[in-house]
Structure formats: C-alpha cells, structure tokens
Design a protein around this motif. Structure first.
Motif, PDB file in Angstrom:
ATOM      1  N   VAL A 159      -2.281   3.718   1.049  1.00 51.18           N
ATOM      2  CA  VAL A 159      -2.512   3.746   2.523  1.00 51.18           C
ATOM      3  C   VAL A 159      -2.236   5.076   2.872  1.00 51.18           C
ATOM      4  CG1 VAL A 159      -1.553   3.332   4.652  1.00 51.18           C
ATOM      5  CG2 VAL A 159      -1.424   1.363   2.933  1.00 51.18           C
TER       6      VAL A 159
ATOM      7  N   THR B 262      -7.397   3.605   3.973  1.00 53.47           N
ATOM      8  CA  THR B 262      -7.066   3.536   2.218  1.00 53.47           C
ATOM      9  C   THR B 262      -7.746   4.453   1.508  1.00 53.47           C
ATOM     10  OG1 THR B 262      -8.975   1.551   2.087  1.00 53.47           O
ATOM     11  CG2 THR B 262      -6.737   0.903   2.851  1.00 53.47           C
TER      12      THR B 262
ATOM     13  N   PHE C   5      -3.851   0.233  -4.301  1.00 55.84           N
ATOM     14  CA  PHE C   5      -4.585   1.087  -3.504  1.00 55.84           C
ATOM     15  C   PHE C   5      -3.486   2.042  -2.625  1.00 55.84           C
ATOM     16  CE2 PHE C   5      -4.432  -2.390  -1.048  1.00 55.84           C
ATOM     17  CZ  PHE C   5      -4.060  -2.196   0.229  1.00 55.84           C
TER      18      PHE C   5
ATOM     19  N   LEU D 290      -9.399  -1.858   8.495  1.00 53.24           N
ATOM     20  CA  LEU D 290      -9.228  -0.886   7.491  1.00 53.24           C
ATOM     21  C   LEU D 290     -10.611  -0.264   7.189  1.00 53.24           C
ATOM     22  CD1 LEU D 290      -7.691  -4.042   6.876  1.00 53.24           C
ATOM     23  CD2 LEU D 290      -6.818  -2.516   5.368  1.00 53.24           C
TER      24      LEU D 290
ATOM     25  N   ALA E  70     -11.880   2.869   4.213  1.00 53.46           N
ATOM     26  CA  ALA E  70     -11.666   3.716   3.144  1.00 53.46           C
ATOM     27  C   ALA E  70     -11.665   5.307   3.503  1.00 53.46           C
ATOM     28  CB  ALA E  70     -12.330   3.492   1.889  1.00 53.46           C
TER      29      ALA E  70
ATOM     30  N   ILE F 229       0.764  -4.872   1.343  1.00 52.01           N
ATOM     31  CA  ILE F 229       1.518  -3.552   1.293  1.00 52.01           C
ATOM     32  C   ILE F 229       2.924  -3.542   1.824  1.00 52.01           C
ATOM     33  CG2 ILE F 229       1.238  -1.400   2.978  1.00 52.01           C
ATOM     34  CD1 ILE F 229      -1.636  -2.386   3.640  1.00 52.01           C
TER      35      ILE F 229
END
Length: 146
Positions: free
Chosen positions: A7, A76, A5, A49, A51, A92
């Motif tokens: 950042v 993300t 994924f 977090l 998305a 990460i």
C-alpha cells in the motif's frame, strides 16, 4: 498461491468529484467503506484502488499526478489490479476487501483526460466492498490469493 503487494498511499476526500488527499491511515468499516470518505456507503463501490505503476505511466505521458489524484482510496504497488477477477479478496492487515467492479467511466470533464487525452482509471482502477473492517496505513503490506 498467495502474492503480496504494498500500500503506497491511503487517500480520502470529503466530497465526491474531487481528488482525494493522502491521509496516511484510515479506518475501513465492514459494509460501508472508508470512514470519512465521500464514496463510503451501502453499495458495491465502497473503496477504490489504483496501482502506482499506472500513476507512473500517466506521469510518463506528461500528467502531473500523484496518489489520490484519480480519486482512488488505496494506491498499491506490485499487483495488476484489473487482472483480478470479480469476487477476489484482498487482505491488508485485518482488513478484507472483495473486488466488485473493474474500471469505470470517467466523469464528464475529467481534468486528466483533458490534460493528457487519456486516463487510466476507466480501464485500470478497481472497486471493492469492505468485508472485514480495520485500520490500514501507508506502507502496509497486502496479499491476495490467485
């Protein structure tokens, strides 16, 4: 199987109860959270977090929102965060995060909820504790194992 994924944004706020500001990069401290962030500490919600896909969904509903506006530390792209199980580990760079909570209650008077009648953070945001510290920055690549 390992999945990747992106950042999109690293976000920090000095005070609780306010939107976080994009910082570009941040230092994460094991067992503490993001250096300089109001939510860091010895508890299970050291880092939050959300998305970018969820922020874009809210934009489609009429909310004028950007990364950090939901008070998430890390925005993300490319991972369905709430589908991750408690205990899942995200990497990460050198940083390792462990998922500790899916969703949360919106605080009373949530501006986004009042503006649009809906907020994604209660169902779509996740929280994690920092297992291994290090530096993260915008446009980093992360991974998780499913």
């Amino acid at each position: 199987m390992v999945k990747e994924f992106a950042v999109v944004s690293v976000n920090i706020s000095a005070e609780k109860g306010e939107m976080k500001k994009p910082a570009g990069r941040a230092i994460l401290i094991a067992g503490h959270g993001m250096e300089g962030d109001a939510h860091a500490g010895d508890w299970h919600r050291q880092v939050s977090l959300l998305a970018m896909e969820d922020i874009e969904y809210m934009r489609g509903r009429g909310a004028e929102v950007s990364p950090g506006d939901f008070a998430e530390n890390i925005t993300t792209r490319g991972v369905d965060l709430p589908s991750l199980p408690i205990g899942a580990r995200l990497r990460i760079g050198e940083v390792v995060l462990e998922v500790t909570q899916i969703g949360k209650e919106c605080h009373h008077g949530c501006a986004i909820l009042q503006q649009v009648g809906e907020c994604v953070m209660p169902a779509r945001g996740i929280f994690a504790k920092v297992i291994t510290g290090g530096t993260i920055e915008d446009e980093s690549t992360g991974s998780y194992d499913i």
